[in-house]
Design a protein around this motif. Structure first.
Motif, PDB file in Angstrom:
ATOM      1  N   LEU A 262       3.093   7.870   4.254  1.00  0.00           N
ATOM      2  CA  LEU A 262       2.658   8.964   3.388  1.00  0.00           C
ATOM      3  C   LEU A 262       1.179   9.267   3.561  1.00  0.00           C
ATOM      4  N   GLU A 263       0.370   8.247   3.773  1.00  0.00           N
ATOM      5  CA  GLU A 263      -1.065   8.482   3.993  1.00  0.00           C
ATOM      6  C   GLU A 263      -1.300   9.267   5.273  1.00  0.00           C
TER       7      GLU A 263
ATOM      8  N   MET B 128       5.922   2.419   3.405  1.00  0.00           N
ATOM      9  CA  MET B 128       6.066   3.723   2.757  1.00  0.00           C
ATOM     10  C   MET B 128       4.715   4.399   2.587  1.00  0.00           C
ATOM     11  N   MET B 129       3.736   3.668   2.079  1.00  0.00           N
ATOM     12  CA  MET B 129       2.434   4.269   1.827  1.00  0.00           C
ATOM     13  C   MET B 129       1.675   4.557   3.117  1.00  0.00           C
ATOM     14  N   GLN B 130       1.864   3.739   4.135  1.00  0.00           N
ATOM     15  CA  GLN B 130       1.218   4.026   5.422  1.00  0.00           C
ATOM     16  C   GLN B 130       1.696   5.360   5.974  1.00  0.00           C
TER      17      GLN B 130
ATOM     18  N   ASP C 137       7.642   4.016  -5.934  1.00  0.00           N
ATOM     19  CA  ASP C 137       7.619   2.563  -6.068  1.00  0.00           C
ATOM     20  C   ASP C 137       7.920   2.117  -7.494  1.00  0.00           C
TER      21      ASP C 137
ATOM     22  N   LEU D 183      -1.176  11.191  -3.203  1.00  0.00           N
ATOM     23  CA  LEU D 183      -0.636   9.917  -2.740  1.00  0.00           C
ATOM     24  C   LEU D 183      -0.430   8.926  -3.878  1.00  0.00           C
ATOM     25  N   ARG D 184      -1.376   8.901  -4.838  1.00  0.00           N
ATOM     26  CA  ARG D 184      -1.207   7.959  -5.947  1.00  0.00           C
ATOM     27  C   ARG D 184       0.040   8.300  -6.751  1.00  0.00           C
TER      28      ARG D 184
ATOM     29  N   ALA E 214       3.136   7.164  -4.927  1.00  0.00           N
ATOM     30  CA  ALA E 214       3.323   5.720  -5.082  1.00  0.00           C
ATOM     31  C   ALA E 214       3.942   5.399  -6.435  1.00  0.00           C
TER      32      ALA E 214
ATOM     33  N   GLY F 229       7.252  -1.177   0.492  1.00  0.00           N
ATOM     34  CA  GLY F 229       6.285  -0.264  -0.101  1.00  0.00           C
ATOM     35  C   GLY F 229       5.055  -0.053   0.752  1.00  0.00           C
ATOM     36  N   GLU F 230       4.642  -1.080   1.473  1.00  0.00           N
ATOM     37  CA  GLU F 230       3.457  -0.947   2.321  1.00  0.00           C
ATOM     38  C   GLU F 230       3.706   0.049   3.452  1.00  0.00           C
TER      39      GLU F 230
END
Length: 595
Positions: A42-43, A38-40, A15, A7-8, A11, A35-36
């Motif tokens: 992907l998590e 997007m990461m939700q 991003d 995940l990192r 990002a 971006g927020e």
């Protein structure tokens, strides 16, 4: 040694390197994306891949699929995992809202399928063709077919297949014999046999939608006479169609995936698109599948690397040349330069491949939703140019990385119990199916490089050069110079091949693989330069992380990118000595003598 979603790194790639949220927000279809969000997504995708799908990987490989009286039973747990996949809305992630989809960017779908493939390649084969089938029907299906099938495919309630191959017709689709006869009801009846059909029969969904290439009675010979048809396992009235699974293959890898032989016996079907233009319609699905296969290679490499990295830090053997303070009598093999190089090479190829795959996924969104028609056309051109590179180069890299991961394990890697050998077996098929890598090379050089007076490669080279010139006077000036030199040599090689093929038509066929690999290395070098520049700019924010990125970029240019020198030597040697012509003449004479 469980799968850990990267995940990192996603990002960082999406991003920071590609600035995907900003690019997507400029599109009306994704104006609310950030971006927020997007990461939700992907998590959650990573959690599903790691906790639901990955635990079934080894057991699915051991158990495999069972075939009995025309029915296929998938490995234990596969059906339950697929039900949860649909409950989570994952099949509909990038489908249009009007068909029940979530309307999210396709670049996220690309990331989702990397994680799924890393977690369990065999299981991921079942939903792997869903979006391609959806895109094919959305573009070419009649209103009646779209209404009847798109929602079911988008939701994952019905899975789909791509029925091309026949026993006598693999890469040469013009040899297909499956026939389509017009029926009295406006539909068609299909008769023929198909092989190597992934998910042709299974117990994950009640219905399966088969997209089938076949030939109408008055069709022209060769591939131009092919039409595309939709033939469901279950007809609209719920009765069974004339489609029978006659067996499943026993394979080297992806044993959890049912690879089926299908017999069509007067099967009810409906035309997709125009008669005689089946390949044009099918290529929508095939191109989506080729991108997906490239991501499969990437995911398998990531999973194998994670295992080899963990093992290298646990396994102690001998004393490393440079030892940390207070070291024990034997050091972790990760400290030995030979093993350290194996690990770093995997990392460079994987993280560079992830940047390239995500850039390609972003192109899908831009090509579909950019408000400027000229920009959409430019994005489509870039997508067509890079698709065969993603498929062939990333799958080749994936197999190489899996092999190097096994090498880290030494003799233990050759033992089934270690689990690492499964990744090598699974990765091997990616270089073969959805158009072998050799075919990708020929398609790339003849249709994407030499066609249109080299317009598409010129555009790609211009992108690379623009970022390389940003590095002038900076810490990565030398690496940028290497990129600029390689870009210029690639341009010149393409021009020389175009000239040489006039007198030697076989020339591009002999050099297709080398030209595709050269472009792959140039693309990864381009991405690593962008990553390095970003890492330098953000160094103070998180020195440990960004120093690692900078060091990986340095390693790529020092140890991996120089492969272009050998490839250029091959191209230059063939151009200067006429080796392909000599070989072709000798082969011709040998064939005459044998005849």
């Amino acid at each position: 040694m469980n799968y850990v979603p990267p995940l990192r790194d996603f990002a960082f790639v999406l991003d920071e390197v590609l600035q995907a949220p900003q690019a997507l927000r400029a599109l009306p279809a994704h104006a609310g994306f950030d971006g927020e969000l997007m990461m939700q997504i992907l998590e959650e995708a990573g959690r599903f891949a790691a906790n639901v799908v990955a635990p079934l990987n080894a057991s699915g490989d051991r158990e495999g699929c069972r075939f009995e009286q025309g029915a296929v039973t998938t490995p234990s747990g596969f059906a339950g995992a697929y039900a949860r996949f649909c409950e989570g809305g994952w099949p509909a992630l990038a489908c249009a809202p009007e068909h029940g989809g979530q309307g999210l960017p396709q670049v996220l779908d690309c990331a989702l399928y990397e994680m799924l493939s890393a977690a369990n390649h065999g299981w991921t084969m079942y939903p792997g063709l869903l979006h391609g089938a959806y895109a094919c029907l959305a573009a070419h299906g009649s209103p009646a077919l779209r209404e009847a099938y798109l929602d079911k495919i988008a939701s994952g309630e019905w899975l789909a297949t791509m029925c091309l191959t026949e026993a006598h017709a693999g890469s040469d689709l013009g040899l297909l014999r499956t026939r389509a006869a017009p029926g009295d009801d406006g539909g068609y009846r299909l008769s023929g046999d198909k092989i190597f059909i992934s998910g042709g029969e299974h117990d994950l969904t009640g219905n399966i939608v088969h997209l089938v290439l076949a030939r109408l009675p008055d069709a022209a010979p060769g591939s131009k006479g092919l039409s595309l048809f939709l033939a469901p396992k279950l007809l609209p009235d719920g009765s069974r169609n004339g489609i029978q699974c006659t067996g499943i293959e026993h394979k080297m890898g992806i044993r959890g995936s049912a690879t089926c032989s299908l017999r069509f016996e007067q099967a009810q079907a409906w035309l997709v698109g125009e008669a005689g233009r089946g390949l044009a319609a099918m290529f929508v699905m095939m191109n989506a599948a080729r991108l997906h296969v490239g991501v499969q290679g990437l995911g398998l490499a990531e999973a194998a690397w994670q295992r080899s990295l963990a093992y290298a830090h646990e396994r102690r053997q001998s004393r490393a040349p440079v030892r940390p303070a207070g070291a024990q009598a034997a050091d972790p093999i990760a400290l030995h330069p030979a093993v350290h190089k194996l690990l770093m090479e995997q990392r460079c190829r994987i993280e560079g491949g992830r940047m390239l795959a995500c850039w390609t996924g972003l192109l899908l969104d831009l090509a579909e939703h950019d408000t400027d028609a000229d920009a959409r056309r430019r994005h489509r051109d870039r997508l067509e140019f890079i698709t065969p590179v993603v498929k062939a180069f990333l799958t080749e890299q994936g197999f190489q990385c899996a092999s190097r991961a096994l090498q880290v394990f030494g003799g233990h890697g050759y033992i089934v119990e270690s689990g690492i050998e499964q990744y090598l077996r699974d990765a091997r098929i990616t270089m073969i199916y959805e158009g072998s890598n050799e075919i990708q090379g020929i398609d790339f050089l003849l249709r994407k490089v030499l066609a249109d007076d080299g317009r598409r490669p010129e555009d790609f080279v211009a992108l690379v050069q623009a970022d390389a010139r940003r590095a002038d006077g900076g810490a990565f000036e030398q690496q940028a110079s290497l990129l600029l030199q390689a870009a210029q040599k690639l341009r010149q090689a393409a021009a020389d091949i175009a000239v040489g093929m006039a007198s030697n038509p076989s020339l591009p066929y002999f050099l297709a693989d080398e030209m595709l690999r050269l472009t792959g290395h140039l693309a990864l070098g381009w991405m690593w330069l962008r990553a390095a520049l970003r890492a330098l700019a953000a160094l103070d924010c998180n020195p440990a992380y960004y120093n690692g990125k900078r060091d990986a970029a340095c390693y790529y240019f020092a140890f991996v990118f120089p492969e272009v020198l050998q490839l250029f030597d091959v191209v230059d040697g063939c151009l200067s000595t006429g080796v392909p012509a000599i070989l072709s003449d000798r082969h011709h004479h040998a064939a005459q003598e044998a005849g």
